[in-house]
Write an enzyme that holds these catalytic residues in place. Structure first.
Site, mmCIF file in Angstrom:
data_model
loop_
_atom_site.group_PDB
_atom_site.id
_atom_site.type_symbol
_atom_site.label_atom_id
_atom_site.label_comp_id
_atom_site.label_asym_id
_atom_site.label_seq_id
_atom_site.Cartn_x
_atom_site.Cartn_y
_atom_site.Cartn_z
ATOM 1 N N ARG A 4 0.799 -1.221 0.000
ATOM 2 C CA ARG A 4 0.000 0.000 0.000
ATOM 3 C C ARG A 4 0.835 1.276 0.000
ATOM 4 N NH1 ARG A 4 -4.414 -0.487 4.598
ATOM 5 N NH2 ARG A 4 -2.478 -1.022 5.622
ATOM 6 N N LYS A 61 1.606 -18.232 7.294
ATOM 7 C CA LYS A 61 0.817 -18.590 8.476
ATOM 8 C C LYS A 61 0.315 -17.298 9.136
ATOM 9 C CE LYS A 61 3.217 -18.701 12.769
ATOM 10 N NZ LYS A 61 3.896 -19.337 13.865
ATOM 11 N N HIS A 67 7.832 -22.417 7.810
ATOM 12 C CA HIS A 67 9.275 -22.292 7.597
ATOM 13 C C HIS A 67 10.073 -23.357 8.348
ATOM 14 C CE1 HIS A 67 8.944 -19.796 11.230
ATOM 15 N NE2 HIS A 67 10.183 -20.152 11.456
ATOM 16 N N LYS A 112 13.949 -25.884 7.237
ATOM 17 C CA LYS A 112 15.216 -25.950 7.979
ATOM 18 C C LYS A 112 16.033 -27.153 7.524
ATOM 19 C CE LYS A 112 13.633 -23.599 12.151
ATOM 20 N NZ LYS A 112 14.623 -22.537 12.281
ATOM 21 N N GLU A 157 11.490 -20.701 23.299
ATOM 22 C CA GLU A 157 11.949 -19.368 22.885
ATOM 23 C C GLU A 157 12.267 -18.551 24.131
ATOM 24 O OE1 GLU A 157 9.580 -17.896 19.151
ATOM 25 O OE2 GLU A 157 8.179 -18.818 20.529
ATOM 26 N N ASP A 206 -0.471 -20.940 17.666
ATOM 27 C CA ASP A 206 0.687 -20.290 17.048
ATOM 28 C C ASP A 206 1.804 -21.282 16.738
ATOM 29 O OD1 ASP A 206 1.972 -17.824 16.210
ATOM 30 O OD2 ASP A 206 3.334 -18.093 17.899
ATOM 31 N N HIS A 266 3.910 -25.841 13.496
ATOM 32 C CA HIS A 266 5.315 -26.253 13.540
ATOM 33 C C HIS A 266 5.535 -27.593 14.256
ATOM 34 C CE1 HIS A 266 5.924 -22.323 12.017
ATOM 35 N NE2 HIS A 266 5.845 -21.694 13.154
HETATM 36 P P1 NAD Z 1 3.376 -6.211 8.377
HETATM 37 O O1 NAD Z 1 2.201 -5.620 9.074
HETATM 38 O O2 NAD Z 1 4.743 -5.791 8.811
HETATM 39 O O3 NAD Z 1 3.259 -5.896 6.817
HETATM 40 C C1 NAD Z 1 2.047 -5.961 6.132
HETATM 41 C C2 NAD Z 1 2.241 -5.615 4.688
HETATM 42 O O4 NAD Z 1 0.980 -5.721 4.028
HETATM 43 C C3 NAD Z 1 2.748 -4.196 4.425
HETATM 44 O O5 NAD Z 1 3.659 -4.242 3.348
HETATM 45 C C4 NAD Z 1 1.486 -3.447 3.990
HETATM 46 O O6 NAD Z 1 1.739 -2.348 3.104
HETATM 47 C C5 NAD Z 1 0.755 -4.548 3.268
HETATM 48 N N1 NAD Z 1 -0.679 -4.285 3.189
HETATM 49 C C6 NAD Z 1 -1.563 -4.145 4.210
HETATM 50 N N2 NAD Z 1 -2.797 -3.895 3.720
HETATM 51 C C7 NAD Z 1 -2.693 -3.867 2.376
HETATM 52 C C8 NAD Z 1 -3.620 -3.670 1.301
HETATM 53 N N3 NAD Z 1 -4.923 -3.405 1.513
HETATM 54 N N4 NAD Z 1 -3.159 -3.743 0.047
HETATM 55 C C9 NAD Z 1 -1.857 -4.003 -0.191
HETATM 56 N N5 NAD Z 1 -0.938 -4.205 0.760
HETATM 57 C C10 NAD Z 1 -1.352 -4.133 2.035
HETATM 58 O O7 NAD Z 1 3.189 -7.795 8.461
HETATM 59 P P2 NAD Z 1 4.335 -8.936 8.462
HETATM 60 O O8 NAD Z 1 4.861 -9.083 9.840
HETATM 61 O O9 NAD Z 1 5.297 -8.666 7.363
HETATM 62 O O10 NAD Z 1 3.487 -10.248 8.155
HETATM 63 C C11 NAD Z 1 2.964 -10.551 6.866
HETATM 64 C C12 NAD Z 1 2.329 -11.945 6.915
HETATM 65 O O11 NAD Z 1 3.315 -12.890 7.279
HETATM 66 C C13 NAD Z 1 1.215 -12.085 7.970
HETATM 67 O O12 NAD Z 1 0.252 -12.996 7.485
HETATM 68 C C14 NAD Z 1 1.944 -12.711 9.170
HETATM 69 O O13 NAD Z 1 1.072 -13.453 9.968
HETATM 70 C C15 NAD Z 1 2.916 -13.610 8.439
HETATM 71 N N6 NAD Z 1 4.109 -13.935 9.222
HETATM 72 C C16 NAD Z 1 4.972 -12.960 9.619
HETATM 73 C C17 NAD Z 1 6.105 -13.300 10.326
HETATM 74 C C18 NAD Z 1 7.097 -12.249 10.751
HETATM 75 O O14 NAD Z 1 8.146 -12.631 11.276
HETATM 76 N N7 NAD Z 1 6.846 -10.978 10.537
HETATM 77 C C19 NAD Z 1 6.374 -14.643 10.656
HETATM 78 C C20 NAD Z 1 5.473 -15.625 10.222
HETATM 79 C C21 NAD Z 1 4.353 -15.264 9.508
#
Ligand code: NAD
Length: 484
Positions: free
Chosen positions: A51, A148, A178, A182, A216, A235, A240
Site C-alpha cells: 500500500r 501462516k 518455515h 530448515k 523461545e 501459534d 510447527h
Molecule cells: P506487516 O504488518 O509488517 O506488513 C504488512 C504488509 O501488508 C505491508 O507491506 C502493507 O503495506 C501490506 N498491506 C496491508 N494492507 C494492504 C492492502 N490493503 N493492500 C496491499 N498491501 C497491504 O506484516 P508482516 O509481519 O510482514 O506479516 C505478513 C504476513 O506474514 C502475515 O500474514 C503474518 O502473519 C505472516 N508472518 C509474519 C512473520 C514475521 O516474522 N513478521 C512470521 C510468520 C508469519
C-alpha cells in the site's frame, strides 16, 4: 565440501506486503543471498507490491537498508548488492481496491515462472487471489505462497482453502511452514530413510518415547494483540510442532515426492488420538529479568491465553501404539532451542556386574541453535576400576562435519522460495493436512475454554510450569534440559 547450487528458471516474484516486516527481515535478505550464490538467475525480478506510496528507487533504498540491518556477512558485497537492487521493482497496490493492478499487469513478463508471495494478513488472501485473476496477471502456471496463520480453527481454514481454490489449483498453492525449510528437518528424513540403522528400531518395540521441544527466550513483544487471540497451541503446535511430529512418525513414503510425503503426514495427523485434559499443561510467564509478565506484554490483564503448552499425545497405529509423544513449546523460557529427541528403551538385562544405572540411547535432532544430530550411547567409563558404564554423546554438528568454511546452509525462507520457483511442493503443507491439524486441535481448545482453564504461572527464564515437569515425572520420565 563445497555446496552445489542449481540455478532455478528465470522468474518474476511479486511480494504482496513487500514493505512489511517479514519481507524486510527474511524474504528480501534471503533472496539477496540466493542471488549472490548464483541460484537466482540475474534476469529474474522481485516486485514489491504494497500500500505504501513508493517508487522503485524508494523501494530499492528500503531493501538496501533492510539488508544492512538484517543481512549477514554478504551485505559487504557492494557490487553484488547493487546488481541485486537493480532487479527490484515496486508497485503501489491496494489489495482491497483497484489501485495499482493495471500497472502490475503491465510490468509482468510472459513465458517465465510467475510467483506471488502473499506476505500480508490472511484477510487479504481472497482479495489478492481474485484480483490476480480478474486482471489476468496469474495464469495456470503461476504459484502463490501463503503465510501462516492458515486460519484460527477448522472453519476458517476451510473457508480460506475454498477462497484460494476459487482461483488456483491445489498444485499452485504453497502454504509455508518455515520449520519445514530448515536444513535439519530435511536431514531428519535423510537420517530416517537414507540409513539402514534406524528404521528397524523406529517403532514401539524399541522407542520408549519421543520429546519435541521448541523453546523461545523472547516474549510476545510487539505481537501481543495477535498472540493473545492465538496462544501457543494455535501459534506453534497446530503447525510447527505438528509438522515435526509428522516427519518423525510417518511411514516411509514410496518416494520423496510432494504428494507421497504429504499423504504420509496426513495419515499421522488423522491417527493422532484426542488428548486427555490431564495430559495438557498450559502456562503463562511471570515478570522476570528485565521483562514484564505475559499479561502486561499482551496488554490484557485478564488474559487466560497460554504462552506455554506441554502435552502427551498418542498415535493410534501399529508402529506407535503405546509410545507417548511429549510436545512442549513456550515463550520467555530458559534458552532458545528446538529439538526432537527419540528416547529408546532401556536394555532388558545388563550383563555388567554392579551397573545399577539406567542407560538409554537417545537420538536428538537439533534444529537450533547449532543444527545437528546427537546420539547418546553407553560406553565404558575410561580408566581402571572395572566395567563402569557411562552415557556419552556421539555429536555431529553439520557445520563442523561438512566444513563450515565452504558449505552454504540456506536459511529456511530462501530454500522454500527456491522450491516454489522449481515447482516443488514437498516442503509445503497441503490443504487437507492443515484442515486435519485443525480438526485435532479445535476440540482440545474448546475443552479448556469450556472448563475456563487458567494457565499455570511460570517464571520467565525457567523451563516452564512445575506441572509440565509432573507430566513427565508421573510417567517416570523427565524432559531433556532446555539449553541453548
Ligand atoms: P506487516 O504488518 O509488517 O506488513 C504488512 C504488509 O501488508 C505491508 O507491506 C502493507 O503495506 C501490506 N498491506 C496491508 N494492507 C494492504 C492492502 N490493503 N493492500 C496491499 N498491501 C497491504 O506484516 P508482516 O509481519 O510482514 O506479516 C505478513 C504476513 O506474514 C502475515 O500474514 C503474518 O502473519 C505472516 N508472518 C509474519 C512473520 C514475521 O516474522 N513478521 C512470521 C510468520 C508469519
Amino acid at each position: 565440501m563445497v555446496s552445489r547450487v542449481i540455478p532455478v528458471d528465470t522468474f518474476d516474484l511479486v511480494i504482496f506486503g513487500g514493505t512489511g516486516d517479514l519481507a524486510r527481515r527474511k524474504i528480501l535478505p534471503g533472496l539477496f543471498r540466493r542471488f549472490l550464490s548464483g541460484q537466482m538467475p540475474s534476469d529474474s525480478r522481485v516486485i514489491g507490491a504494497a500500500r505504501s506510496e513508493l517508487d522503485s528507487n524508494g523501494y530499492r533504498q528500503m531493501i538496501s537498508d533492510a539488508i544492512a540491518e538484517f543481512g549477514g556477512d554478504e551485505k559487504s558485497d557492494k557490487d553484488g548488492l547493487a546488481a541485486f537492487l537493480a532487479r527490484l521493482e515496486y508497485v503501489t497496490v491496494d489489495a482491497k481496491g483497484e489501485n495499482g493492478w493495471s500497472e502490475l499487469a503491465k510490468l509482468m513478463r510472459k513465458d517465465i515462472v510467475k510467483a506471488f508471495y502473499f506476505s500480508v494478513g490472511p484477510s487479504l488472501f481472497g482479495d489478492l487471489a481474485e484480483r490476480l485473476h480478474k486482471h489476468k496477471i496469474a495464469d495456470a502456471n503461476s504459484r502463490i505462497v501463503v503465510e501462516k496463520p492458515f486460519g484460527r480453527d477448522l472453519e476458517t481454514a476451510q473457508a480460506l482453502n475454498e477462497t484460494l481454490a476459487a482461483h488456483f489449483e491445489e498444485g499452485q498453492i504453497y502454504r509455508i511452514d518455515h520449520y519445514l525449510g530448515k536444513e535439519t528437518v530435511q536431514n531428519l528424513m535423510a537420517v530416517r530413510f537414507g540409513n539402514v540403522l534406524f528404521e528397524p528400531l523406529w517403532n514401539n518395540h524399541y522407542v520408549d518415547h519421543i520429546q519435541i521441544t521448541v523453546a523461545e527466550t523472547v516474549g510476545v513483544g510487539g505481537r501481543g494483540a495477535y498472540y493473545d487471540r492465538a496462544g501457543a497451541m494455535r501459534d506453534m503446535v497446530q503447525n510447527h510442532l505438528m509438522q515435526l511430529l509428522c516427519l518423525i512418525a510417518m511411514e516411509p513414503p514410496s518416494q520423496f515426492g510432494a504428494d507421497e510425503v504429504r499423504d504420509e503426514k496426513l495419515k499421522v495427523i488423522s491417527e493422532l488420538e484426542t488428548v486427555d485434559a490431564h495430559h495438557i499443561v498450559r502456562g503463562q510467564y511471570n515478570a522476570g529479568g528485565d521483562g514484564d509478565s505475559y499479561r502486561v506484554d499482551a496488554e490484557n490483564p485478564r488474559s487466560f491465553t497460554e504462552s506455554f503448552i506441554a502435552m502427551k499425545c498418542h498415535i493410534s497405529n501399529w508402529r506407535w501404539s503405546g509410545v507417548p509423544f511429549y510436545l512442549r513449546t513456550g515463550k520467555r523460557m530458559k534458552a532458545r532451542t528446538s529439538e526432537i529427541a527419540v528416547v529408546f528403551k532401556e536394555l532388558g538385562h545388563s550383563i555388567f556386574d554392579g551397573d545399577s544405572g539406567t542407560h538409554q540411547n537417545i537420538l536428538a535432532i537439533r534444529l537450533q541453535p547449532n543444527e545437528g544430530i546427537d546420539m547418546q550411547v553407553t560406553i565404558k567409563e575410561p580408566g581402571p576400576g572395572g566395567m563402569r558404564l557411562v552415557d556419552v554423546p556421539l555429536d555431529m554438528s553439520f557445520a563442523e562435519a561438512l566444513g563450515d568454511a565452504d558449505i552454504e546452509v540456506a536459511d529456511a525462507y530462501e530454500r522454500l522460495i527456491m522450491d516454489v520457483i522449481r515447482g516443488n511442493q514437498t516442503l509445503f503443507m497441503r490443504g487437507d493436512e492443515v484442515e486435519a491439524a485443525w480438526r485435532w486441535t479445535d476440540p482440545l481448545i474448546a475443552g479448556w475454554e469450556g472448563r475456563s482453564d487458567v494457565p499455570k504461572l511460570y517464571d520467565a527464564g525457567s523451563a516452564g510450569p512445575e506441572d509440565a515437569m509432573m507430566l513427565m515425572h508421573r510417567d517416570n520420565r523427565k524432559w531433556r534440559e532446555v539449553k541453548g
